[in-house]
Design a protein around this motif. Structure first.
Motif, PDB file in Angstrom:
ATOM      1  N   ARG A 154       0.553   5.439  -6.262  1.00 48.18           N
ATOM      2  CA  ARG A 154       1.058   5.748  -4.911  1.00 48.18           C
ATOM      3  C   ARG A 154       0.110   6.694  -4.182  1.00 48.18           C
ATOM      4  N   SER A 161      -1.738  -1.197  -6.451  1.00 47.95           N
ATOM      5  CA  SER A 161      -0.351  -1.671  -6.586  1.00 47.95           C
ATOM      6  C   SER A 161      -0.165  -2.673  -7.713  1.00 47.95           C
ATOM      7  N   LEU A 199      -6.303  -1.644  -3.372  1.00 43.58           N
ATOM      8  CA  LEU A 199      -5.028  -1.016  -3.724  1.00 43.58           C
ATOM      9  C   LEU A 199      -4.847  -1.029  -5.233  1.00 43.58           C
ATOM     10  N   TRP A 236      -7.950   6.751   3.459  1.00 39.18           N
ATOM     11  CA  TRP A 236      -7.280   5.918   4.451  1.00 39.18           C
ATOM     12  C   TRP A 236      -7.117   6.578   5.816  1.00 39.18           C
ATOM     13  N   ARG A 272       0.827  -1.208   0.000  1.00 39.99           N
ATOM     14  CA  ARG A 272       0.000   0.000   0.000  1.00 39.99           C
ATOM     15  C   ARG A 272       0.862   1.258   0.000  1.00 39.99           C
ATOM     16  N   ASN A 288      -3.132   5.016  -3.186  1.00 38.32           N
ATOM     17  CA  ASN A 288      -2.932   4.097  -2.059  1.00 38.32           C
ATOM     18  C   ASN A 288      -2.754   4.823  -0.727  1.00 38.32           C
ATOM     19  N   THR A 289      -2.335   6.077  -0.776  1.00 34.43           N
ATOM     20  CA  THR A 289      -2.055   6.814   0.462  1.00 34.43           C
ATOM     21  C   THR A 289      -2.908   8.077   0.569  1.00 34.43           C
ATOM     22  N   SER A 298       4.106   1.048  -3.140  1.00 36.89           N
ATOM     23  CA  SER A 298       3.779   0.298  -4.347  1.00 36.89           C
ATOM     24  C   SER A 298       5.027   0.171  -5.226  1.00 36.89           C
TER      25      SER A 298
END
Length: 546
Positions: free
Chosen positions: A437, A480, A478, A446, A389, A440-441, A392
């Motif tokens: 990226r 990734s 995700l 999140w 996560r 994912n963040t 990646s």
């Protein structure tokens, strides 16, 4: 001959000049959307967005412009940058036939490795995917686990010999790379490349696979961008002669890498086909029962109908594609996991305790775990997911629109004139960079600690915002491993590799950071280095269990 080459050179320059002039003069509907000014008249923002140090550059742009903005490609051609979840869902799922893989990325694979899964489009890609998908199923992974386990025990023994009863500095990215290639070799190709006993392995195929991405990244950015255009000029023989005339350096290095991988792939496939076709009954049965992916592919390909069957060139191209795509992503993700566990020793100890409990045979020894046991270990799973996560291995991918369309957004964008738009007009040929990226963040999805590495977040219910976001990733909310029909076909293979490696190494050794500064480079697949571009991750390793 020299006059012919000279004439071809003039024709090439004229062709490229006309294409670039058209790009430069063309107006774009993206002009109304904010974005950074070009860093260069020629390459725009491409070096910043796509270069080795792109993460910091991308983060600054995201901080300033948000989830959707424009950037400048070659000759200031307007491109789009996004990690808006609705936009990603359109690009990778809903309208995936409109947004094709970036020709720069796909054509490079085709040029150097042949018509493998990554390099093909449309009906050819679907035909390849149809026959390859079953080879990466859960059932197939169960059959690979007994192949993987002895390899990692050899890795553990090799590291044990080198640390003995002391704490030693070991380059773990090197060993992760060797282990990953051997796992791919035996589990993917049915061939052993490395005994994992010697300090250095001199093998042209291994070296070519290891240096593929790093050597390709040394090609000038302009050359990489122009690969799709250059592949349209002349015959393959003509283009090769032109390349052979270029000076020594990354051009000749990539030519040798391509030649080596293609030749060795052909040898591996021909050897397997010969055993299947000409061997005695016992030999044919032995090859036919092998669980490695290429043996299964050849077996299934021979059974397939004429319309579904892969050509010899396509089968050969899958060898290099699998080795290249799988080695760096898995080995560098494993290196990142060991690096993070060395930073967070409490997490390392917690993982070690879980693995020792699971592997305890009741008489004080550690047994090997099967596939179903590995995938049910919650903290091992949490460590792998959290690393994928936050870090990646592939930071993002490019897509190009095949026709005029409209890209919907979950968050409206304010244009230069102050108006808000909830969709972006996309013209045919528009390049889009999808930032994995940042998706994912994303703190909105999140939570405020989104950029922090916390495996424990996976042991509790995930934020409800993730369900509403409809992230198109094929793996665990995700991006990734990408998403849609072109998502990474081998993500279960990679996940299994990581879990087998960690289940054996973490109970055997403790890992700590050295005082050497480690830099993580973006590249096509992120990798660590120390004082230079060569991949390296020195860690202090201590044996704690025989």
């Amino acid at each position: 001959m020299s006059s012919v080459v000279q004439l071809a050179g003039y024709a090439f320059v004229l062709y490229v000049s006309l294409r670039l002039l058209r790009w430069f003069l063309q107006k774009s509907p993206l002009d109304v959307i904010p974005g950074p000014p070009p860093d260069s008249w020629i390459s725009g923002n491409a070096t910043g967005v796509l270069g080795l140090e792109s993460w910091g550059y991308q983060d600054r742009l995201v901080e300033r412009y948000g989830s959707v903005f424009t950037w400048n490609g070659l000759l200031k051609k307007k491109c789009l940058y996004t990690f808006d979840t609705r936009a990603l869902h359109s690009i990778f799922i809903k309208d995936q036939d409109i947004y094709i893989e970036s020709p720069v990325f796909a054509k490079a694979f085709q040029l150097f490795l042949g018509p493998g899964l990554v390099a093909t489009f449309g009906a050819q890609h679907r035909r390849q995917r149809k026959i390859l998908n079953p080879l990466f199923s859960g059932k197939q992974m169960r059959g690979l686990t007994p192949i993987f386990t002895p390899i990692i025990h050899k890795l553990k023994d090799a590291i044990s010999v080198r640390v003995a009863d002391e704490t030693r500095e070991i380059d773990m990215v090197g060993w992760m790379g060797r282990a990953a290639l051997e796992l791919i070799g035996q589990g993917g190709l049915g061939h052993s490349f490395d005994t994992l006993t010697e300090d250095v392995v001199e093998d042209d195929f291994i070296n070519s696979v290891k240096t593929y991405f790093s050597t390709q990244s040394q090609l000038p950015m302009l050359v990489r961008i122009m690969i799709p255009t250059m592949m349209k000029i002349g015959s393959r023989t003509f283009r090769r002669k032109v390349v052979e005339m270029l000076p020594e350096g990354p051009y000749q290095a990539m030519r040798r890498i391509s030649d080596t991988i293609t030749q060795r792939s052909q040898e591996l496939i021909n050897e397997k086909k010969k055993l299947l076709q000409e061997g005695d009954e016992a030999t044919r049965q032995q090859v036919g029962e092998r669980a490695d992916i290429m043996s299964v592919l050849l077996r299934e390909n021979m059974k397939a109908s004429t319309n579904d069957r892969l050509t010899d060139e396509e089968v050969i191209a899958q060898v290099g594609t699998l080795a290249i795509a799988a080695m760096d992503t898995t080995s560098n993700t494993l290196a990142r996991i060991l690096y993070m566990l060395s930073m967070h020793t409490d997490c390392q100890e917690k993982l070690r305790e879980e693995l020792i409990r699971a592997r305890d045979d009741g008489v004080g020894k550690l047994r090997d775990l099967g596939y179903d046991e590995l995938v049910q270990l919650p903290y091992l799973d949490a460590v792998c997911r959290e690393t994928l996560r936050v870090y990646s291995p592939v930071g993002g991918l490019g897509r190009v629109a095949r026709k005029d369309t409209t890209l919907p957004l979950s968050t409206p964008v304010r244009c230069y004139d102050g108006t808000l738009i909830d969709s972006v007009p996309i013209k045919r040929g528009t390049a889009i960079f999808a930032d994995f990226r940042s998706c994912n963040t994303n703190k909105e999805l999140w939570g405020p600690d989104a950029r922090e590495w916390k495996p424990e977040r996976w042991l509790s219910p995930l934020p409800s915002a993730l369900e509403d976001a409809r992230i198109p990733g094929v793996y665990s909310n995700l991006m990734s491993f990408s998403g849609g029909s072109r998502a990474c076909i081998g993500f279960k293979f990679s996940e299994l590799e990581m879990k087998v490696v960690l289940s054996i190494l973490i109970p055997a050794f403790s890992f700590e950071l050295t005082d050497k500064p480690v830099t993580w480079n973006a590249s096509a697949v992120s990798y660590p280095s120390v004082e230079g571009a060569k991949a390296s991750l020195p860690l202090l390793v201590t044996r704690i269990r025989a």
